[in-house]
Design an enzyme around this catalytic site. Structure first.
Site, PDB file in Angstrom:
ATOM      1  N   HIS A  29      76.904  47.073  70.397  1.00 51.36           N
ATOM      2  CA  HIS A  29      76.601  47.225  71.825  1.00 51.36           C
ATOM      3  C   HIS A  29      75.810  48.479  72.159  1.00 51.36           C
ATOM      4  O   HIS A  29      75.443  48.698  73.299  1.00 51.36           O
ATOM      5  CB  HIS A  29      77.907  47.239  72.646  1.00 51.36           C
ATOM      6  CG  HIS A  29      78.694  48.494  72.453  1.00 51.36           C
ATOM      7  ND1 HIS A  29      79.522  48.688  71.388  1.00 51.36           N
ATOM      8  CD2 HIS A  29      78.764  49.638  73.170  1.00 51.36           C
ATOM      9  CE1 HIS A  29      80.073  49.887  71.458  1.00 51.36           C
ATOM     10  NE2 HIS A  29      79.626  50.497  72.532  1.00 51.36           N
TER      11      HIS A  29
HETATM   12  C1  UD1 Z   1      80.458  52.410  77.603  1.00 49.35           C
HETATM   13  C2  UD1 Z   1      80.437  53.803  76.972  1.00 49.35           C
HETATM   14  C3  UD1 Z   1      80.379  53.659  75.443  1.00 49.35           C
HETATM   15  C4  UD1 Z   1      81.445  52.735  74.914  1.00 49.35           C
HETATM   16  C5  UD1 Z   1      81.350  51.389  75.625  1.00 49.35           C
HETATM   17  C6  UD1 Z   1      82.410  50.432  75.132  1.00 49.35           C
HETATM   18  C7  UD1 Z   1      79.274  55.516  78.313  1.00 49.35           C
HETATM   19  C8  UD1 Z   1      78.098  56.389  78.353  1.00 49.35           C
HETATM   20  N1  UD1 Z   1      79.285  54.560  77.356  1.00 49.35           N
HETATM   21  O1  UD1 Z   1      79.204  51.844  77.348  1.00 49.35           O
HETATM   22  O2  UD1 Z   1      80.536  54.940  74.868  1.00 49.35           O
HETATM   23  O3  UD1 Z   1      81.268  52.566  73.526  1.00 49.35           O
HETATM   24  O4  UD1 Z   1      81.505  51.636  77.033  1.00 49.35           O
HETATM   25  O5  UD1 Z   1      82.365  49.218  75.749  1.00 49.35           O
HETATM   26  O6  UD1 Z   1      80.181  55.690  79.099  1.00 49.35           O
HETATM   27  N2  UD1 Z   1      79.707  45.396  82.048  1.00 49.35           N
HETATM   28  C9  UD1 Z   1      80.355  44.266  82.419  1.00 49.35           C
HETATM   29  N3  UD1 Z   1      81.696  44.347  82.680  1.00 49.35           N
HETATM   30  C10 UD1 Z   1      82.397  45.498  82.573  1.00 49.35           C
HETATM   31  C11 UD1 Z   1      81.709  46.662  82.212  1.00 49.35           C
HETATM   32  C12 UD1 Z   1      80.369  46.595  81.936  1.00 49.35           C
HETATM   33  O7  UD1 Z   1      79.766  43.206  82.527  1.00 49.35           O
HETATM   34  O8  UD1 Z   1      83.620  45.494  82.808  1.00 49.35           O
HETATM   35  C13 UD1 Z   1      78.263  45.327  81.729  1.00 49.35           C
HETATM   36  C14 UD1 Z   1      77.407  45.693  82.909  1.00 49.35           C
HETATM   37  O9  UD1 Z   1      76.278  44.904  82.900  1.00 49.35           O
HETATM   38  C15 UD1 Z   1      77.031  47.130  82.613  1.00 49.35           C
HETATM   39  C16 UD1 Z   1      76.973  47.130  81.076  1.00 49.35           C
HETATM   40  O10 UD1 Z   1      77.980  46.219  80.691  1.00 49.35           O
HETATM   41  O11 UD1 Z   1      75.865  47.520  83.210  1.00 49.35           O
HETATM   42  C17 UD1 Z   1      77.202  48.471  80.462  1.00 49.35           C
HETATM   43  O12 UD1 Z   1      78.438  49.051  80.896  1.00 49.35           O
HETATM   44  P1  UD1 Z   1      78.597  50.651  80.945  1.00 49.35           P
HETATM   45  O13 UD1 Z   1      79.977  51.048  81.255  1.00 49.35           O
HETATM   46  O14 UD1 Z   1      77.515  51.226  81.780  1.00 49.35           O
HETATM   47  O15 UD1 Z   1      78.281  51.124  79.491  1.00 49.35           O
HETATM   48  P2  UD1 Z   1      78.714  50.531  78.080  1.00 49.35           P
HETATM   49  O16 UD1 Z   1      77.510  50.116  77.363  1.00 49.35           O
HETATM   50  O17 UD1 Z   1      79.822  49.535  78.204  1.00 49.35           O
END
Ligand code: UD1
Length: 375
Positions: free
Chosen positions: A222
């Site tokens: 991811h």
């Molecule tokens: C975050 C952490 C990363 C961790 C990862 C685990 C930071 C900088 N990064 O990254 O270190 O390894 O979580 O999962 O904080 N989304 C959903 N549902 C959710 C959450 C997210 O659909 O419940 C999607 C959304 O489109 C969102 C994308 O995932 O924009 C990314 O989520 P985000 O929390 O911004 O960062 P991660 O890549 O998950």
């Protein structure tokens, strides 16, 4: 007469939840002893809402018995600045109302840095659990979060010796740094027996892959640098597809990665792509696997703790102990390097590894020992 000591424990994103669980449980268990020492120990949990899907958040609270958050900031997704800023604005209001004595943050996600910075500016002490890890790659958002959080934290709890060295090299005073072990491994050890009990019911895809008798791999992917661009993801995917010709692969897919695989039209033959799975399901799948392929931080440690070989598709790791003495292979993103490590493992010659010092299930208790000294 007792005097109050109020701790605010922050949980934001999926990798935080398994770290918060043992700390919450240790706080509950310590209540009585604290009272005898004249301290009215209270704690609250703040969920920032960085992760919000049921299978990215709620399932972990349920399975790990984490108390329901007292506050939910509901910030949701957004750009880094947007997400960090939203957490700061909402968390500041909570701190002004609740006035805790200490904020405890874990890991390296955006919520970690947002809440530590907010607390520090209000004069509230901060403890960082999983401090000192460094990939020395400032292109990683997590590395920025780690460095900033450590720079302003009052108490720094460290999982491995490299973290102690890094913090000393950055000039952090020795009396604020504590090597306590790994709270995520506390959770793993507490739950690993649960998945062997007859009442544990894995989900259908996990049951199906375990049915292959151990000749399977588990994949997670991811990290933006690996999945966001076709030029990065396609060659990695090619290597994974090659592994899938030898063993079936279970792939619980992060929401962002699923979108990219579809957009780039990549072929998933031999790869069982499922929505993100819960903690116990994942533990059950990983424990029985011949091989894990990942770009996650936490899985590098969990596989080392379980003795399962792990191929990490990254150029660097902030968790070098997993490579030095554990089961981790840091291959970078070149397909030949990924395949060569996977082949070595599947031929039975994979690293056996040993579990790092203090990864013994008691890290949260050690943290509480220190916190009570500073109460
Ligand atoms: C975050 C952490 C990363 C961790 C990862 C685990 C930071 C900088 N990064 O990254 O270190 O390894 O979580 O999962 O904080 N989304 C959903 N549902 C959710 C959450 C997210 O659909 O419940 C999607 C959304 O489109 C969102 C994308 O995932 O924009 C990314 O989520 P985000 O929390 O911004 O960062 P991660 O890549 O998950």
């Amino acid at each position: 007469m007792t005097r109050p000591y109020t701790i605010c424990l922050v949980a934001g994103a999926r990798p935080n939840f398994m770290k918060v669980a043992p700390i919450a449980h240790a706080l509950q268990a310590r209540n009585k002893a604290a009272g005898l020492a004249g301290i009215d120990l209270r704690f609250s949990i703040v969920h920032t809402g960085q992760h919000y899907d049921v299978n990215m958040s709620e399932v972990f609270f349920r399975e790990l018995g984490i108390p329901t958050p007292d506050r939910h900031l509901e910030v949701g997704s957004g750009s880094h600045a947007e997400q960090t800023a939203k957490v700061m604005i909402a968390f500041e209001k909570v701190l002004l109302e609740d006035r805790p004595d200490l904020v405890v943050v874990v890991g390296d996600v955006n919520s970690t840095v947002a809440c530590s910075l907010t607390a520090k500016k209000l004069g509230v002490r901060v403890a960082h659990v999983e401090a000192g890890l460094r990939s020395f790659d400032m292109g990683m958002p997590e590395e920025i979060n780690r460095k900033l959080t450590d720079a302003i934290s009052d108490l720094l709890f460290v999982t491995e010796e490299s973290g102690m060295r890094n913090l000393r090299a950055e000039g952090v005073a020795a009396e604020r740094i504590f090597l306590v072990g790994n709270v995520m491994i506390d959770t793993l050890l507490r739950n690993v027996t649960r998945i062997e009990k007859p009442e544990f019911a894995p989900s259908d895809p996990v049951r199906a892959i375990r049915g292959t008798g151990g000749r399977y791999a588990v994949l997670t992917l991811h990290r933006p640098s690996n999945v966001d661009l076709r030029e990065a993801l396609a060659p990695i995917w090619g290597a994974i597809a090659e592994v899938a010709r030898q063993v079936p692969i279970l792939f619980p897919v992060h929401p962002r990665t699923r979108g990219k695989i579809a957009a780039f039209g990549l072929d998933g033959t031999g790869i069982s792509m499922v929505d993100p799975i819960g903690y116990l399901d994942m533990l059950y799948a990983v424990k029985g696997a011949a091989l894990v392929i990942t770009d996650s931080g936490g899985l590098q440690e969990e596989t080392t703790a379980l003795g399962v070989p792990c191929v990490t598709i990254r150029e660097n790791t902030e968790r070098p102990v997993t490579v030095d003495i554990g089961t981790n292979y840091l291959t970078g993103t070149r397909p030949e390097a990924i395949l060569s490590a996977a082949r070595e493992i599947l031929s039975g010659k994979g690293k056996k590894g040993v579990v790092p010092p203090l990864w013994d299930g008691h890290a949260a208790e050690r943290i509480l020992d220190v916190l009570m000294r500073f109460a």
